[in-house]
Design an enzyme around this catalytic site. Structure first.
Site, PDB file in Angstrom:
ATOM      1  N   ARG A 161     -15.432   5.709 -34.598  1.00  0.00           N
ATOM      2  CA  ARG A 161     -14.638   5.329 -33.408  1.00  0.00           C
ATOM      3  C   ARG A 161     -13.435   6.233 -33.247  1.00  0.00           C
ATOM      4  NH1 ARG A 161     -12.806  -0.105 -34.926  1.00  0.00           N
ATOM      5  NH2 ARG A 161     -11.633  -0.055 -33.001  1.00  0.00           N
ATOM      6  N   ASP A 167     -17.813  -1.170 -41.725  1.00  0.00           N
ATOM      7  CA  ASP A 167     -16.534  -0.919 -41.049  1.00  0.00           C
ATOM      8  C   ASP A 167     -16.019   0.472 -41.388  1.00  0.00           C
ATOM      9  OD1 ASP A 167     -14.202  -1.618 -39.445  1.00  0.00           O
ATOM     10  OD2 ASP A 167     -13.129  -1.514 -41.342  1.00  0.00           O
ATOM     11  N   HIS A 182      -2.573  -8.006 -41.699  1.00  0.00           N
ATOM     12  CA  HIS A 182      -3.241  -6.835 -41.126  1.00  0.00           C
ATOM     13  C   HIS A 182      -2.698  -6.562 -39.733  1.00  0.00           C
ATOM     14  CE1 HIS A 182      -6.632  -4.031 -41.655  1.00  0.00           C
ATOM     15  NE2 HIS A 182      -6.608  -3.987 -40.326  1.00  0.00           N
ATOM     16  N   LYS A 238     -13.108  -6.966 -42.408  1.00  0.00           N
ATOM     17  CA  LYS A 238     -12.404  -6.569 -43.647  1.00  0.00           C
ATOM     18  C   LYS A 238     -11.717  -7.776 -44.280  1.00  0.00           C
ATOM     19  CE  LYS A 238      -9.968  -2.972 -41.881  1.00  0.00           C
ATOM     20  NZ  LYS A 238     -10.662  -2.284 -40.812  1.00  0.00           N
ATOM     21  N   SER A 278     -13.666  -5.217 -36.525  1.00  0.00           N
ATOM     22  CA  SER A 278     -13.238  -4.317 -37.599  1.00  0.00           C
ATOM     23  C   SER A 278     -12.197  -5.005 -38.476  1.00  0.00           C
ATOM     24  CB  SER A 278     -12.668  -3.036 -36.967  1.00  0.00           C
ATOM     25  OG  SER A 278     -11.935  -2.298 -37.891  1.00  0.00           O
TER      26      SER A 278
END
Ligand code: URA
Length: 441
Positions: A168, A161, A82, A187, A183
């Protein structure tokens, strides 16, 4: 307990309890707490920050807002990667197929564009038919069948999220360490991978502009992962200039496919091979004596990673012809305008943030939550930091909906460049790798 008191406590700089954080997150997920209160709370967190206990509680609460996947019935080990967000950051699109082609299943949840940074889901959606909406059984089936799956936030997985992320994006609360860490890690925890490589971007085109800030973000995410029993390693990588050449959704898909054909930009290809090699090594699927980068490189050279990408696109409803004919299948912008260099010299800066902002302005990102994006627009760089350019030589191609949009973009982009009279070293791509062992967690 009520939402107004919790917002006020954070606004006034107090530490929130686990109960308060969970009350707020679960209330927002269910709809009991409306967007405007969540926006005020995000701004309070943005301005006041959170200590590491609060960040951990926030992460766990967001992860628990939906189901927590257990993938042990699908594969003994599932890998994930990620990014904290950057410009031209199409790493997942190429890295996932490379790692999966080497026999290591990759299952992940990705996000949409956030601020000036692009999002994997928006990029993949530029492939006609491709969908991120998967039920948990679809997610597991695809992981078992082809070893590669990328899902979006759903009402099943980390729904808090999904809501906070979209909020956001349009409330100027993106570049906040606690909000980014929670966040990303919520996930990761919800989607069940055991081995996670985090790519923490640093520089003008990242949410963390300085190395100390990027390192702090990396450390907290590695710690949260280790506390949750996952093997998490973070890499801090350069985002002073866009990664690769393409910025913009369909343009980036095209570049990722070219990379899987062995024809990608050198910086992007190197990051893919090095990250894939590290992830394969962390998963233990490569004996230590063997060069893991070479194995990743081979998956590109022998076409197996490209084939994996084709299977993945098809499995999620996309048109697999995109692999052989990206030009024909992906959407095109009607106007392509080339920006040329007003002077000669070595490029000393190609400010990634400006490229991201210009792509949003061209229609490739959102200004309001409900905005539709135009997948065809963006910018393709023809020169990067360290390159010598002559006056009148192309700097980049602007893909726009109209001549007026292209002209406005060109004006802004020109300010992204700096020239030097002396040769310039390109920035180091990988700055640091942070292992949990070094943090004593
Ligand atoms: N990626 C995420 O998933 N969340 C962020 O906040 C930033 C990058």
């Amino acid at each position: 307990m009520n939402a107004i008191d919790i917002i006020a406590r954070k606004r006034d700089g107090f530490t929130l309890t686990a109960g308060e954080i969970d009350f707020f997150i679960q209330g927002y997920t269910s709809g009991a707490i409306p967007d405007y209160q969540a926006a005020a709370w995000c701004m309070a967190v943005f301005l006041r920050g959170m200590n590491s206990e609060e960040v951990t509680e926030l992460t766990l609460s967001i992860a628990r807002s939906g189901q927590m996947l257990d993938l042990s019935d699908v594969a003994p080990l599932v890998a994930d990667k990620h990014s904290t967000g950057g410009v031209g950051d199409k790493v997942t699109l190429a890295l996932g197929p490379v790692v999966a082609a080497c026999g290591q299943p990759v299952g992940k949840m990705s996000g949409r564009g956030l601020g000036f940074s692009g999002g994997t889901i928006d990029k993949l959606e530029s492939i006609p038919g491709w969908s991120p909406r998967l039920s948990i059984s679809d997610f597991k089936r695809q992981l078992a069948n082809i070893g590669l799956v990328v899902a979006g936030q759903t009402s099943d997985l980390a729904p808090a999220d999904g809501k906070l992320y979209a909020l956001r994006d349009v409330t100027a609360t993106v570049p906040s360490l606690p909000l980014i860490a929670s966040s990303v890690m919520s996930k990761k925890l919800a989607s069940g991978a055991n081995v996670i490589l985090l790519d923490v971007k640093v520089g003008e085109g990242a949410f963390m502009r300085t190395l100390p800030d990027a390192e702090a973000l990396a450390r907290i995410m590695v710690t949260i992962g280790a506390q949750a029993g996952r093997r998490v390693v973070a890499r801090v990588s350069d985002m002073s200039q866009p990664l690769g050449h393409a910025v913009g959704n369909a343009l980036e898909v095209k570049e990722a496919i070219a990379t899987l054909k062995g024809q990608g930009p050198s910086d992007f290809t190197r990051l893919i091979v090095e990250d894939a090699g590290l992830l394969l090594h962390l998963c233990g699927c490569i004996p230590a004596a063997v060069d893991s980068d070479a194995i990743a490189q081979r998956a590109i050279a022998d076409g197996s990673a490209l084939e994996k990408f084709r299977q993945f696109v098809q499995a999620q409803g996309g048109n697999p012809a995109v692999v052989d004919d990206p030009e024909g299948v992906l959407p095109h912008a009607p106007v392509v305008h080339t920006l040329t260099s007003p002077q000669g010299g070595w490029l000393a800066a190609v400010n990634a943030r400006t490229f991201g902002e210009v792509t949003v302005q061209l229609g490739g990102g959102r200004m309001k939550k409900e905005d539709a994006i135009d997948p065809s627009v963006g910018v393709v760089l023809r020169a990067k930091i360290g390159d010598r350019v002559e006056s009148g030589q192309p700097l980049c191609d602007i893909h726009a909906r109209s001549e007026a949009d292209a002209r406005a973009a060109a004006e802004r982009l020109l300010a992204a460049y700096l020239w030097s009279a002396a040769p310039v070293e390109p920035p180091a791509l990988i700055k640091q790798t942070i292992y949990p062992e070094a943090l004593n967690v």
